[in-house]
Design an enzyme around this catalytic site. Sequence first.
Site, PDB file in Angstrom:
ATOM      1  N   GLY A 206      36.776  29.676  34.836  1.00 55.26           N
ATOM      2  CA  GLY A 206      37.609  30.768  34.234  1.00 55.26           C
ATOM      3  C   GLY A 206      38.664  31.645  35.163  1.00 55.26           C
ATOM      4  O   GLY A 206      38.467  31.263  36.383  1.00 55.26           O
TER       5      GLY A 206
ATOM      6  N   GLY B  44      38.830  37.057  38.485  1.00 55.64           N
ATOM      7  CA  GLY B  44      38.327  38.375  38.162  1.00 55.64           C
ATOM      8  C   GLY B  44      37.555  38.454  36.927  1.00 55.64           C
ATOM      9  O   GLY B  44      37.141  39.476  36.396  1.00 55.64           O
TER      10      GLY B  44
ATOM     11  N   GLY C 183      34.660  37.569  36.671  1.00 57.51           N
ATOM     12  CA  GLY C 183      33.138  37.999  37.012  1.00 57.51           C
ATOM     13  C   GLY C 183      32.268  36.862  37.227  1.00 57.51           C
ATOM     14  O   GLY C 183      31.031  37.125  36.811  1.00 57.51           O
TER      15      GLY C 183
ATOM     16  N   THR D  33      31.261  35.420  40.000  1.00 59.82           N
ATOM     17  CA  THR D  33      30.537  35.990  41.019  1.00 59.82           C
ATOM     18  C   THR D  33      29.272  37.053  40.698  1.00 59.82           C
ATOM     19  O   THR D  33      28.098  36.762  40.908  1.00 59.82           O
ATOM     20  CB  THR D  33      31.117  36.835  42.307  1.00 59.82           C
ATOM     21  OG1 THR D  33      31.975  35.478  42.555  1.00 59.82           O
ATOM     22  CG2 THR D  33      30.175  36.660  43.250  1.00 59.82           C
TER      23      THR D  33
ATOM     24  N   GLU E  89      54.954  37.492  11.555  1.00 62.27           N
ATOM     25  CA  GLU E  89      53.718  37.011  11.253  1.00 62.27           C
ATOM     26  C   GLU E  89      53.419  36.754  10.027  1.00 62.27           C
ATOM     27  O   GLU E  89      52.725  35.902   9.545  1.00 62.27           O
ATOM     28  CB  GLU E  89      52.675  38.032  11.805  1.00 62.27           C
ATOM     29  CG  GLU E  89      53.019  38.429  13.433  1.00 62.27           C
ATOM     30  CD  GLU E  89      53.127  37.357  14.412  1.00 62.27           C
ATOM     31  OE1 GLU E  89      52.410  36.513  13.972  1.00 62.27           O
ATOM     32  OE2 GLU E  89      53.819  37.306  15.598  1.00 62.27           O
TER      33      GLU E  89
ATOM     34  N   ASP F 225      56.516  29.808  19.402  1.00 64.13           N
ATOM     35  CA  ASP F 225      56.475  29.215  18.341  1.00 64.13           C
ATOM     36  C   ASP F 225      57.439  27.841  18.219  1.00 64.13           C
ATOM     37  O   ASP F 225      57.123  26.798  18.105  1.00 64.13           O
ATOM     38  CB  ASP F 225      56.906  30.079  16.897  1.00 64.13           C
ATOM     39  CG  ASP F 225      56.104  31.006  16.807  1.00 64.13           C
ATOM     40  OD1 ASP F 225      54.694  30.851  17.440  1.00 64.13           O
ATOM     41  OD2 ASP F 225      56.337  32.083  16.013  1.00 64.13           O
TER      42      ASP F 225
END
Length: 650
Positions: free
Chosen positions: A249, A252, A254, A256, A460, A542
């Site tokens: 990932g 930061g 997480g 650890t 959208e 797009d």
Amino acid sequence: MPIKQSGKRLRVPWRGVADDKELPLTLPVYMAYCAVAGSLRPWNRLGTKSIITLVTSGDFYFPVFAEAARFFASQIWQAQMFHGNVMEWSDKNNFRHQAEALRDERAILFAPASYELQDDDRLLSDAVVQLGPRTSRHAEAALRRAGLPVSRESVEMLLTEPWSRLSRAFQDRRQPLQALHRLRSLPKPVVVSQPKPVQPLPPRGPTLSDMHGYGSLIEWGYDLAQDIADFKNGIIPWSDVENGVLISGPPGVGKTMFASALANSCSVPVIYGSASRWQEAGALDEHLKAMRASFTEAKEKAPSILFIDEIDVFGNRGEKDRNSAYMRSVITALLQLLDGFERREGVIVLGACNHPDLLDPAIKRAGRLDRHIGVPLPDAAARRRILVFHSGVTLCSADFELFDLATEGLTGADIERIVRDAKRAARRKSERLSSNHIVANLRPLTKLPEAYLRALAVHEAGHAVVSAEVGHSRVSAIKISRHKVEGEIRELGYVEYQPPAPQRRTRVFFENAIATFLGGIAAELEVYGSFTDGAGGADGADLNRATDLATALEGSLGMGYTLVAGAFEQSETSNLRLYLPELRREVHDILETQLARARSIIRAQRPALDAVADRLLEAGELAGDEVFEIIGHHRRSVVSLAKPLLRTAP
């Protein structure tokens, strides 16, 4: 020919310097100098500006280490820029220390074992580093430098005598041999053992129930905790316990902290390792020893979890560069340590990385780290729970909307930093932490004007209408943001699609996808006569996605004017279009055809487009079912608009 130098001194001072014996240091100060220089390797560059805190252990005597640190600093900082900013953190005079450090932008601060570093102390420091202990290597180097014979008795004396006695014995006016004899002639001080005060147990830290936004990784963790409990109770053998997993990932998220929470939930110790930390041990032999030592420690404490951070640093044995032989040896050693249950029974290896694609395939094969689980950035709900975990503050609905917008794309570590800043602001005002402090420390938001929001809604809605008409993928959600984070470029609206049902992926399938990608541009062209720069330029825009898909269609899938196919590498698509003018023209024709098709759909279904845009502008977010209900209610029956234009070979 002159030799160019980087301006960097030898990384350690005890490996021989031409004028080493001329250094104005006593024997104990030189030993302390070795420890200081070893701990400050990354900052051993001429002229660097740094404020470093060295955290000490019980084996510390400030007068000796202060002199050693001053000499180290004088070698890397010009004398006129250094005023002796070597200080000791204490409960008094910290304000003066900070002022002097900030004035000169350079300082070495020692934190005694009895002093607890505060958040403000850590913020002032560019780095907080553990000061290494004196070692036999330091003692031997000091003896050789002083011209004294290196004996086990002398080394033992230099390692066991208190720093204060060494400092009094070895003085500038006294010969080192004379000082050594004086130490030997005096009895060693009797150390009266004092009963250690009972320290309260530190908090265990988070468990899996405190972790949010980790997806399937949490389920895997609970299963592992149950399996370890069954193993401890003799219900299952260790061979039935999963012995490793690879998690990946962005920095930061997480990884650890998850390892700590997993160990707490499994009630087993966690041993922290790091590919880069092992490499810092030195040459290849030292590197391998450090790596084996971590595995040995984990096995001695079994059942346990061995957390290997930055495991992607190992790379791939297929890479060819000047370090390939070195890394092949390291990877081979890692594979031997990972392979099989007999080698590491009772040890679960948790490998963490940012780039799993860089890892050698053999590390990920069955029996090693064969399970790979990705950790995404936390969604809005997860970010809210992370906030409550770190702060204990629950925001109201209006504040949560601002929090969701301002923290979109942030990691758990980012949210922890926001809470830390909010706590500091509350302390400065002598107030209790509240939602006002949290909101005040969020990234500034700018409210978007109504006309801009209308254009976003039209764009959208265009994707949704074209998608519904061509039948490519069903919309699951559509959303626009009413605020923009200042100084940041990000998507202000998006459409989420459900995975398409299994179907034949023919040319028509890909043309429908391209038309859907171009639906937002088509809607803007029909309503406003032009489209904005947000439709292209970025990798996920797009027009970029449509262009790459059209390039694959013509250049590698064999679905264009030729059956010739090839491996598709998205990173190479721009080069293909740049160096193959014919391919570029074919891609242009596909985009032009599908854009015309999308505009035709928008013109025919303009009432549905306007209805979806109006509702989206009002609500800000629509579920997929509501979108299709609106489109179905306003849809006009049109003949064959959704069918792609037939193409004939030239």
